[in-house]
Motif scaffolding. Structure first.
Motif, short mmCIF file in Angstrom:
data_model
loop_
_atom_site.label_atom_id
_atom_site.label_comp_id
_atom_site.label_asym_id
_atom_site.label_seq_id
_atom_site.Cartn_x
_atom_site.Cartn_y
_atom_site.Cartn_z
N PHE A 1 3.58 -1.45 -11.70
CA PHE A 1 4.22 -2.43 -10.83
C PHE A 1 3.53 -2.50 -9.46
O PHE A 1 3.27 -3.57 -8.93
N SER A 2 3.20 -1.32 -8.92
CA SER A 2 2.53 -1.28 -7.62
C SER A 2 1.15 -1.90 -7.69
O SER A 2 0.73 -2.64 -6.80
N ILE A 3 0.44 -1.57 -8.78
CA ILE A 3 -0.91 -2.15 -8.92
C ILE A 3 -0.80 -3.66 -9.01
O ILE A 3 -1.56 -4.40 -8.36
N ALA A 4 0.16 -4.13 -9.79
CA ALA A 4 0.35 -5.58 -9.93
C ALA A 4 0.72 -6.20 -8.59
O ALA A 4 0.24 -7.28 -8.23
N THR B 1 3.84 5.84 -5.42
CA THR B 1 3.87 5.95 -6.88
C THR B 1 2.78 6.88 -7.39
O THR B 1 3.03 7.71 -8.26
N VAL B 2 1.58 6.71 -6.85
CA VAL B 2 0.49 7.59 -7.28
C VAL B 2 0.83 9.03 -6.95
O VAL B 2 0.60 9.95 -7.75
N GLY B 3 1.41 9.24 -5.78
CA GLY B 3 1.80 10.60 -5.38
C GLY B 3 2.83 11.18 -6.32
O GLY B 3 2.73 12.34 -6.75
N LEU B 4 3.82 10.37 -6.70
CA LEU B 4 4.86 10.85 -7.62
C LEU B 4 4.25 11.19 -8.98
O LEU B 4 4.60 12.19 -9.60
N GLN B 5 3.33 10.30 -9.41
CA GLN B 5 2.69 10.52 -10.71
C GLN B 5 1.93 11.84 -10.72
O GLN B 5 2.06 12.64 -11.64
N LEU B 6 1.16 12.04 -9.68
CA LEU B 6 0.36 13.27 -9.59
C LEU B 6 1.27 14.49 -9.52
O LEU B 6 1.02 15.52 -10.15
N SER B 7 2.34 14.36 -8.76
CA SER B 7 3.26 15.48 -8.61
C SER B 7 3.94 15.82 -9.94
O SER B 7 4.12 16.97 -10.29
N ASN B 8 4.29 14.76 -10.71
CA ASN B 8 4.89 14.99 -12.04
C ASN B 8 3.93 15.71 -12.96
O ASN B 8 4.31 16.65 -13.68
N GLN B 9 2.67 15.25 -12.93
CA GLN B 9 1.67 15.86 -13.81
C GLN B 9 1.47 17.33 -13.45
O GLN B 9 1.39 18.20 -14.31
N PRO C 1 9.22 12.20 -21.60
CA PRO C 1 8.59 10.88 -21.83
C PRO C 1 9.27 9.78 -21.04
O PRO C 1 8.63 8.86 -20.56
N ALA C 2 10.58 9.87 -20.86
CA ALA C 2 11.29 8.83 -20.11
C ALA C 2 10.82 8.81 -18.66
O ALA C 2 10.52 7.75 -18.10
N ALA C 3 10.73 10.02 -18.07
CA ALA C 3 10.28 10.10 -16.67
C ALA C 3 8.85 9.60 -16.54
O ALA C 3 8.50 8.89 -15.59
N GLU C 4 8.07 9.99 -17.57
CA GLU C 4 6.65 9.59 -17.52
C GLU C 4 6.53 8.07 -17.61
O GLU C 4 5.77 7.43 -16.87
N SER C 5 7.31 7.48 -18.49
CA SER C 5 7.20 6.03 -18.66
C SER C 5 7.72 5.32 -17.42
O SER C 5 7.17 4.30 -16.99
N GLU C 6 8.75 5.92 -16.79
CA GLU C 6 9.26 5.31 -15.56
C GLU C 6 8.22 5.34 -14.45
O GLU C 6 8.00 4.35 -13.75
N SER C 7 7.56 6.48 -14.36
CA SER C 7 6.51 6.63 -13.35
C SER C 7 5.35 5.68 -13.62
O SER C 7 4.81 5.05 -12.71
N SER C 8 4.98 5.55 -14.90
CA SER C 8 3.90 4.63 -15.26
C SER C 8 4.29 3.20 -14.93
O SER C 8 3.48 2.42 -14.44
N LEU C 9 5.53 2.89 -15.20
CA LEU C 9 6.01 1.54 -14.89
C LEU C 9 5.89 1.25 -13.41
O LEU C 9 5.42 0.18 -12.99
N LEU C 10 6.29 2.23 -12.60
CA LEU C 10 6.18 2.08 -11.14
C LEU C 10 4.73 1.89 -10.73
O LEU C 10 4.41 1.06 -9.88
N LEU C 11 3.86 2.69 -11.34
CA LEU C 11 2.43 2.61 -11.01
C LEU C 11 1.89 1.23 -11.32
O LEU C 11 1.23 0.60 -10.48
N VAL D 1 0.84 -1.20 0.00
CA VAL D 1 0.00 0.00 0.00
C VAL D 1 0.87 1.25 0.00
O VAL D 1 0.60 2.23 -0.71
N PHE D 2 1.96 1.21 0.75
CA PHE D 2 2.86 2.36 0.79
C PHE D 2 3.48 2.61 -0.58
O PHE D 2 3.55 3.75 -1.04
#
Lengths: 280, 195
Positions: free
Chosen positions: A256-259, A97-105, A244-254, A91-92
């Motif tokens: 991964f966490s969901i999985a 990851t969601v926090g990082l994604q939102l912050s990047n956006q 795009p690289a940062a975005e894809s990295e963040s998406s990958l993390l997201l 959960v952490f």
């Protein structure tokens, strides 16, 4: 019979249970020999103790054993042992990851709006530096883009240029016209380009101070002053390339966490199912 | 505490009800006996005994080294005190019920039913008198006397069970014995003193 003292009572009581030391016992024996009332008291106590000790044990009316179905501790499958910590970590990680994604956006949204202003300022500074290197006599305003951008910074740069400043002041339309027509200060270079007439462009080209400016642009057509110097394009590409690289990295993390969370949930469900199956 | 007891206690701490039931079987007679002697009423004593074991199972993780019997009797004694306080509040006396000759007389609770009828009657009367005498004692003295003279616990275990010092146990025991002796003597139930 005279009542005996409390101290003697305690002595007799302890003697009944054999709790006296050898010396105390010897002393008491002597007293019992010489004090018949004390001896009678001791005998009564001994009789009473015998009565109590001879009482038959009480039979319980029923068994008091506990029913395992009722009293077995109910363990929380979801929050027991290692599963608790795996859940917490999963959960952490998801929240992080969601926090990082939102912050990047949010960061991207913030940087997109003032991008043109920042880029124009940076390009002006870079190009003026280049102009200084190429022609020490030339004023800082040395490119077509600089001529077409009356930002406050550029206005300050243009002040000490003398003739060029005069030409520019003549080239610019009266402030009331564009500002009245537009919705705000002229920040768009294309607006500025449109506001310069061919005659004004020729006048600018005639000025020797603006020669480097014209040389860097297409002199064959003053109407089509290039507003996008190659330096700016390179800069924009350099700025946008890592995104795009940062975005894809963040998406990958997201993902991964969901999985991870889904995997944990599946493992719990399977474990719970096996547990129920085993109990059944 | 025996090795078997230690194992059962360990297993019970891990949540094994069946292991705890081994301890229940081992001590239910003593716990019920203490409750019955304290309260003089078989229904209340059974309730206290059951509550004691349930409470003990819930709290067994807090049990450390020492006498498990003393720990169990401490829970039972406190439960008895609670019942006695509640009975006082209701202003009903279990002794009154018992002396009124209801079916719940102490003789019905005892195991030895094979005595001759006259001896059985004498025993019933004596046991009823002893129970009545116990009921006249203050609760703390009664508990100590029951544990020592009826159940045969050592002073140290009684001190642990009643959460008191050894000196307090001796003192309470001495007073309880003197009072009960006076009570039985006044009813001519004590055998003639012989030396």
């Amino acid at each position: 019979m005279t009542p005996i003292s409390e101290q003697h009572q305690e002595l007799l009581s302890a003697a009944l249970d054999g709790q006296l030391s050898a010396a105390e016992q010897a002393q008491l024996d002597q007293q019992l020999e010489h004090d018949p009332s004390l001896a009678a008291e001791f005998a009564e106590l001994r009789s009473m103790q015998a009565l109590l000790q001879d009482l038959p044990p009480v039979r319980p009316p029923r068994s008091f054993t506990l029913d395992p179905a009722l009293h077995a501790p109910k363990r929380s499958f979801w929050l027991s042992g290692w599963t608790r910590w795996v859940t917490v970590v999963g959960v952490f990680a998801l929240m992080l990851t969601v926090g990082l994604q939102l912050s990047n956006q949010a960061e991207q949204a913030m940087t997109m709006a003032p991008e043109s202003r920042i880029m124009s300022t940076e390009s002006a500074a870079v190009q003026s530096q280049q102009a200084e290197n190429e022609s020490p006599v030339a004023p800082p305003m040395s490119t077509g883009r600089s001529a077409a951008m009356p930002t406050p910074e550029m206005a300050l740069l243009q002040e000490p240029t003398g003739g060029a400043a005069d030409a520019m002041s003549g080239a610019y339309p009266p402030p009331a016209q564009p500002y009245a027509a537009g919705s705000g200060p002229m920040s768009d270079t294309s607006d500025m380009a449109r506001s310069i007439s061919p005659e004004q462009a020729t006048a600018i080209a005639g000025n020797s101070l603006n020669q480097p400016l014209i040389e860097r642009n297409d002199t064959s057509s003053p109407d089509t002053i290039s507003l996008e110097p190659p330096v700016l394009k390179d800069q924009v590409l350099e700025q946008t390339a890592p995104a795009p690289a940062a975005e894809s990295e963040s998406s990958l993390l997201l993902w991964f966490s969901i999985a991870l969370v889904l995997g944990i949930g599946l493992a719990f469900a399977m474990g719970y199912w096996f547990k129920l199956h085993k109990q059944a | 505490m025996t090795d078997a007891e230690r194992q059962w206690v360990s297993a019970a701490k891990a949540g094994d009800v069946e292991a705890f039931n081994q301890l229940v079987r081992m001590y239910e007679g003593r716990v019920y006996g203490l409750a019955y002697r304290m309260l003089g009423d078989s229904d209340s004593a059974a309730d206290v005994a059951q509550d004691t074991f349930i409470s003990a199972f819930k709290a067994i993780k807090r049990f450390r080294e020492g006498s498990f019997a003393a720990w169990l009797l401490r829970i039972a004694t406190n439960a008895c005190y609670d019942v006695l306080r509640a009975q006082k509040r209701r202003r009903t006396s279990s002794m009154d019920q018992m002396l009124a000759g209801d079916d719940d007389s102490p003789g019905e609770q005892f195991e030895d039913q094979s005595l001759p009828l006259d001896q059985h009657m004498i025993n019933r009367e004596l046991q009823a008198a002893i129970q009545a005498g116990l009921a006249t004692l203050p609760e703390d003295q009664r508990a100590v006397l029951i544990m020592c003279d009826i159940q045969g616990f050592a002073y140290e275990e009684i001190a642990a069970a009643t959460d008191t010092q050894l000196g307090t146990v001796k003192s309470r025991l001495s007073r309880a014995r003197a009072k009960l002796r006076d009570y039985l003597k006044s009813r001519e139930l004590l055998p003639t003193a012989e030396r």
